[in-house]
Write a protein that holds these residues in place. Structure first.
Motif, PDB file in Angstrom:
ATOM      1  N   GLN A   1     -16.684 112.671 -23.122  1.00  7.51           N
ATOM      2  CA  GLN A   1     -16.225 113.124 -24.360  1.00  7.51           C
ATOM      3  C   GLN A   1     -15.694 111.904 -25.290  1.00  7.51           C
ATOM      4  OE1 GLN A   1     -14.077 116.637 -23.916  1.00  7.51           O
ATOM      5  NE2 GLN A   1     -15.702 118.218 -24.108  1.00  7.51           N
ATOM      6  N   SER A   2     -15.029 111.366 -24.302  1.00  3.28           N
ATOM      7  CA  SER A   2     -14.221 110.119 -25.034  1.00  3.28           C
ATOM      8  C   SER A   2     -15.023 108.996 -25.139  1.00  3.28           C
ATOM      9  CB  SER A   2     -12.965 109.786 -24.189  1.00  3.28           C
ATOM     10  OG  SER A   2     -12.052 110.893 -23.862  1.00  3.28           O
ATOM     11  N   LEU A   3     -16.145 108.572 -24.343  1.00  2.00           N
ATOM     12  CA  LEU A   3     -16.881 107.414 -24.376  1.00  2.00           C
ATOM     13  C   LEU A   3     -17.665 107.269 -25.802  1.00  2.00           C
ATOM     14  CD1 LEU A   3     -19.102 107.076 -21.361  1.00  2.00           C
ATOM     15  CD2 LEU A   3     -17.748 105.380 -22.342  1.00  2.00           C
ATOM     16  N   PRO A   4     -18.028 108.063 -26.445  1.00  2.00           N
ATOM     17  CA  PRO A   4     -18.611 107.689 -28.138  1.00  2.00           C
ATOM     18  C   PRO A   4     -17.675 107.154 -28.826  1.00  2.00           C
ATOM     19  CG  PRO A   4     -19.402 110.224 -27.251  1.00  2.00           C
ATOM     20  CD  PRO A   4     -18.235 109.629 -26.382  1.00  2.00           C
ATOM     21  N   ALA A   5     -16.372 107.323 -28.755  1.00  2.00           N
ATOM     22  CA  ALA A   5     -15.402 106.655 -29.645  1.00  2.00           C
ATOM     23  C   ALA A   5     -15.497 105.202 -29.595  1.00  2.00           C
ATOM     24  CB  ALA A   5     -14.092 107.216 -29.346  1.00  2.00           C
ATOM     25  N   TYR A   6     -15.905 104.647 -28.430  1.00  2.00           N
ATOM     26  CA  TYR A   6     -15.923 103.400 -28.190  1.00  2.00           C
ATOM     27  C   TYR A   6     -17.616 102.715 -28.547  1.00  2.00           C
ATOM     28  CZ  TYR A   6     -11.673 103.960 -25.815  1.00  2.00           C
ATOM     29  OH  TYR A   6     -10.266 104.158 -25.448  1.00  2.00           O
ATOM     30  N   PHE A   7     -18.142 103.611 -29.349  1.00  2.00           N
ATOM     31  CA  PHE A   7     -19.408 102.848 -29.465  1.00  2.00           C
ATOM     32  C   PHE A   7     -19.784 103.504 -31.059  1.00  2.00           C
ATOM     33  CE2 PHE A   7     -19.866 104.009 -25.151  1.00  2.00           C
ATOM     34  CZ  PHE A   7     -20.136 102.641 -24.601  1.00  2.00           C
ATOM     35  N   PRO A   8     -18.994 102.569 -31.975  1.00  2.00           N
ATOM     36  CA  PRO A   8     -19.035 103.034 -33.472  1.00  2.00           C
ATOM     37  C   PRO A   8     -20.443 102.482 -34.014  1.00  2.00           C
ATOM     38  CG  PRO A   8     -17.727 101.245 -33.067  1.00  2.00           C
ATOM     39  CD  PRO A   8     -17.805 101.681 -31.804  1.00  2.00           C
ATOM     40  N   LEU A   9     -20.803 101.282 -33.540  1.00  2.00           N
ATOM     41  CA  LEU A   9     -22.205 101.012 -33.898  1.00  2.00           C
ATOM     42  C   LEU A   9     -23.338 101.733 -33.478  1.00  2.00           C
ATOM     43  CD1 LEU A   9     -21.740  96.881 -33.416  1.00  2.00           C
ATOM     44  CD2 LEU A   9     -21.325  98.615 -35.416  1.00  2.00           C
ATOM     45  N   ASN A  10     -23.345 102.709 -32.632  1.00  2.00           N
ATOM     46  CA  ASN A  10     -24.453 103.592 -32.017  1.00  2.00           C
ATOM     47  C   ASN A  10     -23.922 104.985 -31.599  1.00  2.00           C
ATOM     48  OD1 ASN A  10     -26.798 104.190 -30.319  1.00  2.00           O
ATOM     49  ND2 ASN A  10     -26.458 102.741 -28.852  1.00  2.00           N
ATOM     50  N   LYS A  11     -24.536 105.606 -32.506  1.00  2.00           N
ATOM     51  CA  LYS A  11     -23.839 107.118 -32.335  1.00  2.00           C
ATOM     52  C   LYS A  11     -24.425 107.611 -31.080  1.00  2.00           C
ATOM     53  CE  LYS A  11     -21.313 106.870 -35.982  1.00  2.00           C
ATOM     54  NZ  LYS A  11     -19.728 106.993 -35.720  1.00  2.00           N
ATOM     55  N   LEU A  12     -23.640 108.011 -30.026  1.00  2.00           N
ATOM     56  CA  LEU A  12     -24.118 108.626 -28.862  1.00  2.00           C
ATOM     57  C   LEU A  12     -24.004 110.149 -28.530  1.00  2.00           C
ATOM     58  CD1 LEU A  12     -23.097 105.650 -26.376  1.00  2.00           C
ATOM     59  CD2 LEU A  12     -25.291 105.844 -27.312  1.00  2.00           C
ATOM     60  N   ASP A  13     -24.896 110.726 -27.958  1.00  2.00           N
ATOM     61  CA  ASP A  13     -24.805 112.195 -27.754  1.00  2.00           C
ATOM     62  C   ASP A  13     -24.577 112.249 -26.333  1.00  2.00           C
ATOM     63  OD1 ASP A  13     -24.358 114.721 -27.472  1.00  2.00           O
ATOM     64  OD2 ASP A  13     -26.197 115.255 -28.434  1.00  2.00           O
TER      65      ASP A  13
END
Length: 258
Positions: free
Chosen positions: A145-157
């Protein structure tokens, strides 16, 4: 999964350091002088020293402690490459995540040590700063759940994700006295689970496992580009290494950014 944002990122003090590394590549034709670097930098002889005179390989190691940073320091010398490595002192009965301390404190302590070495280093063509970091969580779901915050250039689900591994290099050009010097910013992201096994009967297959540890694992390799064929200025080396460390901190704070 709710969309993660900047507020979901963590401070540097939350990141635990698994290992830190400084690698220096000698300029072509620049031999390694007769050296006693360990004693010069650490102030005392190493606990262990191994040498292979025929190949020019030498390794020194010993315990390192500076405030809240505690680990094992290794100096590995090869004919064209020198590595300083700060890593975990293995404690067989420990069920904690392997760590030498928080990234913010350990990076500063390590950089101070490396600056002393850069003052006496031979002529260098490339330098690199490496770090393996762990951001602990209570369970796998929280980590993803926390990982996507570290990929602002690539929105991950990453809902219900498993075996995630993301690796990318975001080079930057830097403005030193050297023209066209590029800094590689290589980061590898994954979610790791750690389980320590404690055998109850030696030689048998019965065992009990310690509570599960979960962490986001970030592997960083920040280095001056191999494309540069000149010689790094001795006067610029501390400034360059400080820049490599700052890029590593920036990635741990802000994630995969340009």
């Amino acid at each position: 999964m709710p969309e993660a944002n900047i507020a979901d990122r963590f401070d540097l003090t939350n990141w635990k350091t698994e290992s830190l590394r400084m690698t220096a590549f000698l300029s072509p034709g620049s031999p390694i002088p007769q050296q006693n670097w360990w004693e010069e930098i650490c102030g005392s002889p190493p606990e262990v020293r191994s040498s292979q005179p025929r190949t020019g390989v030498q390794q020194d190691e010993g315990l390192f402690g500076d405030g809240n940073t505690q680990g094992r320091l290794i100096l590995a010398v090869q004919p064209s490459r020198i590595d300083w490595l700060l890593t975990v002192e293995v404690v067989p009965t420990s069920f904690e995540l392997p760590s030498v301390g928080s990234f913010s404190e350990s990076a500063n302590s390590f950089a101070q040590l490396m600056n002393r070495w850069l003052d006496v280093s031979p002529n260098l063509q490339r330098i690199a700063f490496g770090a393996n970091l762990l951001l602990p969580f209570e369970d796998v779901e929280q980590a993803y759940q926390s990982l996507p915050a570290y990929f602002p250039l690539n929105k991950l689900d990453l809902k219900n994700a498993q075996d995630f591994n993301y690796r990318i290099n975001r080079p930057r050009n830097v403005d030193y006295d050297i023209s066209d010097l590029k800094i590689n910013r290589l980061s590898t992201w994954s979610v790791m689970t750690f389980t320590a096994f404690q055998f109850t009967n030696v030689g048998s297959y019965t065992y009990s496992s310690a509570p599960l540890n979960v962490a986001i694992r970030l592997e960083l390799d920040i280095n001056t580009s191999i494309d540069f064929s000149g010689e790094l200025s001795k006067d610029e080396l501390p400034k360059m290494f400080a820049q490599l460390v700052e890029y590593a901190k920036e990635i741990a704070l802000k994630g995969d950014i340009l």
